[in-house]
Motif scaffolding. Structure first.
Motif, short mmCIF file in Angstrom:
data_model
loop_
_atom_site.label_atom_id
_atom_site.label_comp_id
_atom_site.label_asym_id
_atom_site.label_seq_id
_atom_site.Cartn_x
_atom_site.Cartn_y
_atom_site.Cartn_z
N ALA A 189 -38.26 73.32 22.20
CA ALA A 189 -38.28 74.28 21.08
C ALA A 189 -38.57 75.76 21.40
O ALA A 189 -38.30 76.80 20.99
CB ALA A 189 -39.17 73.86 19.87
N SER A 190 -39.53 75.63 22.79
CA SER A 190 -39.86 77.01 23.22
C SER A 190 -38.93 77.53 23.58
O SER A 190 -38.62 79.08 23.58
CB SER A 190 -41.05 76.77 24.11
OG SER A 190 -42.20 76.47 23.82
N ALA A 191 -37.87 76.82 24.52
CA ALA A 191 -36.60 77.45 25.16
C ALA A 191 -35.71 77.95 23.98
O ALA A 191 -35.35 79.32 24.02
CB ALA A 191 -36.00 76.60 25.98
N LEU A 192 -35.57 77.28 22.93
CA LEU A 192 -34.83 77.70 21.75
C LEU A 192 -35.34 78.90 20.90
O LEU A 192 -34.63 79.84 20.47
CB LEU A 192 -34.49 76.49 20.60
CG LEU A 192 -33.77 75.23 21.40
CD1 LEU A 192 -33.91 74.21 20.29
CD2 LEU A 192 -32.41 75.80 21.87
N CYS A 193 -36.83 79.15 20.95
CA CYS A 193 -37.32 80.21 20.58
C CYS A 193 -37.05 81.43 21.38
O CYS A 193 -36.55 82.40 20.73
CB CYS A 193 -38.89 80.17 20.57
SG CYS A 193 -39.65 79.21 19.12
N GLY A 194 -37.06 81.55 22.49
CA GLY A 194 -36.89 82.58 23.67
C GLY A 194 -35.42 82.92 23.41
O GLY A 194 -35.11 84.08 23.79
N LEU A 195 -34.29 81.83 23.05
CA LEU A 195 -32.97 82.32 22.92
C LEU A 195 -32.38 82.70 21.69
O LEU A 195 -31.26 82.79 21.46
CB LEU A 195 -32.21 81.10 23.53
CG LEU A 195 -32.37 80.66 24.92
CD1 LEU A 195 -31.71 79.43 25.44
CD2 LEU A 195 -32.02 81.89 25.91
N ALA A 196 -33.32 82.53 20.54
CA ALA A 196 -32.97 82.63 19.29
C ALA A 196 -32.50 84.08 18.89
O ALA A 196 -32.88 85.31 19.26
CB ALA A 196 -34.43 82.68 18.16
N PRO A 197 -31.04 84.28 18.30
CA PRO A 197 -30.57 85.55 18.27
C PRO A 197 -30.85 86.04 16.91
O PRO A 197 -30.43 87.30 16.39
CB PRO A 197 -29.02 84.91 18.20
CG PRO A 197 -29.03 83.60 17.60
CD PRO A 197 -30.36 82.95 18.02
N ALA A 198 -31.55 85.32 15.97
CA ALA A 198 -31.97 86.01 14.63
C ALA A 198 -33.20 85.36 14.35
O ALA A 198 -33.63 84.30 14.66
CB ALA A 198 -30.79 85.38 13.65
N LEU A 199 -34.21 86.40 13.38
CA LEU A 199 -35.11 85.87 13.03
C LEU A 199 -35.53 84.50 12.31
O LEU A 199 -36.36 83.78 12.46
CB LEU A 199 -35.87 86.88 12.13
CG LEU A 199 -37.44 86.57 11.64
CD1 LEU A 199 -38.31 86.77 12.75
CD2 LEU A 199 -37.71 88.09 10.67
N PRO A 200 -34.60 84.09 11.24
CA PRO A 200 -34.61 82.92 10.55
C PRO A 200 -34.62 81.72 11.56
O PRO A 200 -35.14 80.73 11.33
CB PRO A 200 -33.27 82.79 9.50
CG PRO A 200 -33.26 84.25 9.41
CD PRO A 200 -33.40 84.84 10.69
#
Length: 461
Positions: free
Chosen positions: A94-105
């Protein structure tokens, strides 16, 4: 001296085991404090309002608060080592996906998933101490875990600022990847497996109770966090919903075949004292983090850098004193050290309530050092005392309840003592805090069992 020899030989393995558990406590604490420093950058990066980006923090905290008891019980049923490894994996991915998130939602959604992993790690790391560390060293181990929690809280703002300046906001989440991988390897290689509860023992997972408790806790947490200090009709409705949820939860648990929390558990005076005292102390501790910056900047005129330095002294003192506090608990006992810690916190609150502002920073920082050192002693002793009397089949559940009591105290302190400060200032706030600690002292003195511990709770005599 065969036992001493065996213990000495097991020392390196035990140290690696404790290191894995310590990292499992450090990462969730770091996940809270490091995100706070990134909120202004996230506002710019996503072109969002403060009300929107604050959910990066709230989603994480709500996930931990609502799920921590349920995942603790699930660890008892499925095996604590197995679920702890799953929690570390969830947190890291989940930390990796947070860092790669393209949008705030999407970032907010992944922070909620990260909070699930954090809840598992916080609940089960403490529970695993009972089966991985000899009883005579439990206090020291709890002290190390307490140090890691304080270090994570203290390290977050400074580390987050450096990472954002060097590599941008994704780095505050991606830093968890190597740390999470290390924690996974240490736990996988060195933590002994815990046997899951056998179905023949009359155990099962209470899905309705877990869902109802999570909804109740979410309503309470939202009631005290939304509105940015303005308590309106929505807050009242959420509080009413939380009260109704408590009543329904108790009714469901009384009739459940395998209740998440047996109402009879609260007949144990020591457990009640430990949970209530933990919540009251956390409420007071939060006042130092919420009220302190406003007092230092407005009343004492410190700039932002000086405020940050003074505020960081509290977690730093807690980090330095938690491990020695654990050794004191091992030598002198959990109950007297709990009382000594509470007395120190109460005395520091009295000083903050009566010392004149004209004395400057010293009149604030001196009592804060006493308060946080005493908090480290209380937290270590209280956790050790509660967990010492818990049957192995219930360690995950009770560890989750301990963490929940602390989280609810932190949420309550943010809202309630923040409101007291807004209305009456620093001295009134810590006068109220001293009264709360007096209540915790009375609870610990009157309810908690004396030094001789009973047989582990939940086991047949």
């Amino acid at each position: 001296m065969p036992q001493a020899k065996d213990l000495q030989q097991a020392g390196p393995v035990m140290s690696w085991t404790l290191a894995g558990l310590a990292l499992s406590i450090l990462l969730p604490s770091l996940g809270t404090s490091i995100a706070n420093i990134g909120l202004p950058t996230l506002m710019e990066a996503f072109g969002a309002s403060f009300q929107a980006v604050q959910w990066v923090v709230l989603a994480y905290l709500l996930a931990i608060t609502t799920l921590i008891v349920g995942v603790g019980r699930l660890g008892d049923l499925l095996g604590r080592r197995r679920l702890l490894l799953a929690g570390i994996a969830v947190f890291t991915v989940a930390s990796a996906l947070c860092g790669l998130a393209p949008a705030l939602p999407l970032l907010i959604a992944m922070r909620a998933v990260q909070g699930l992993g954090a809840a598992i790690m916080m609940a089960l790391a403490m529970a695993c101490v009972g089966e991985a560390i000899p009883r005579e060293r439990t206090g020291s181990a709890m002290g190390v875990l307490g140090s890691m929690s304080a270090i994570g809280t203290a390290l977050g703002p400074a580390l987050g600022g450096v990472l954002i300046a060097a590599a941008g906001w994704p780095a505050i989440f991606l830093i968890n990847l190597p740390l999470g991988a290390l924690a996974f390897v240490l736990v996988y290689r060195h933590l002994p497996a815990s046997a899951p509860a056998a179905p023949k023992d009359g155990t099962g997972f209470d899905v309705p109770g877990t869902v109802l408790l999570a909804a109740t806790l979410a309503a309470y947490a939202l009631a005290l966090t939304i509105g940015r200090g303005h308590f309106g009709s929505l807050n009242l409705a959420l509080l009413a919903g939380a009260a109704l949820g408590v009543a329904l939860f108790l009714r469901v648990e009384a009739r459940a075949a395998f209740p998440l929390i047996r109402p009879g558990m609260f007949g144990d005076a020591s457990l009640r004292a430990g949970l209530l005292s933990s919540a009251l102390v956390a409420t007071v501790l939060m006042a130092t983090l919420v009220v302190g910056p406003f007092h230092l900047s407005s009343a004492l005129g410190l700039n932002a850098a000086a405020v940050g330095l003074v505020i960081s002294m509290g977690p730093l003192v807690a980090a330095l004193t938690a491990a020695p506090a654990g050794r004191l608990v091992d030598r002198l006992g959990a109950r007297p050290m709990s009382l000594l810690g509470l007395a120190g916190i109460g005395g520091a609150c009295v000083l903050l309530a009566v010392l004149p502002t004209q004395l400057g920073v010293a009149a604030y920082l001196g009592p804060i050092v006493i308060l946080t050192a005493s908090y480290a002693l209380f937290q270590t002793a209280n956790n050790t005392g509660v967990m010492a009397g818990i049957a192995p089949a219930q360690r995950g559940l009770v560890s989750g309840m301990l963490n929940l009591s602390r989280n609810l105290g932190l949420i309550t302190g943010t809202s309630a003592l923040g409101a007291v400060f807004a209305a009456g200032g620093l001295h009134i706030t810590f006068a109220v805090a001293a009264a709360l600690i007096g209540l915790a002292l009375a609870i610990t003195t009157l309810l908690r069992s004396p030094a001789g511990r009973p047989a582990p709770r939940g086991e047949a005599p």
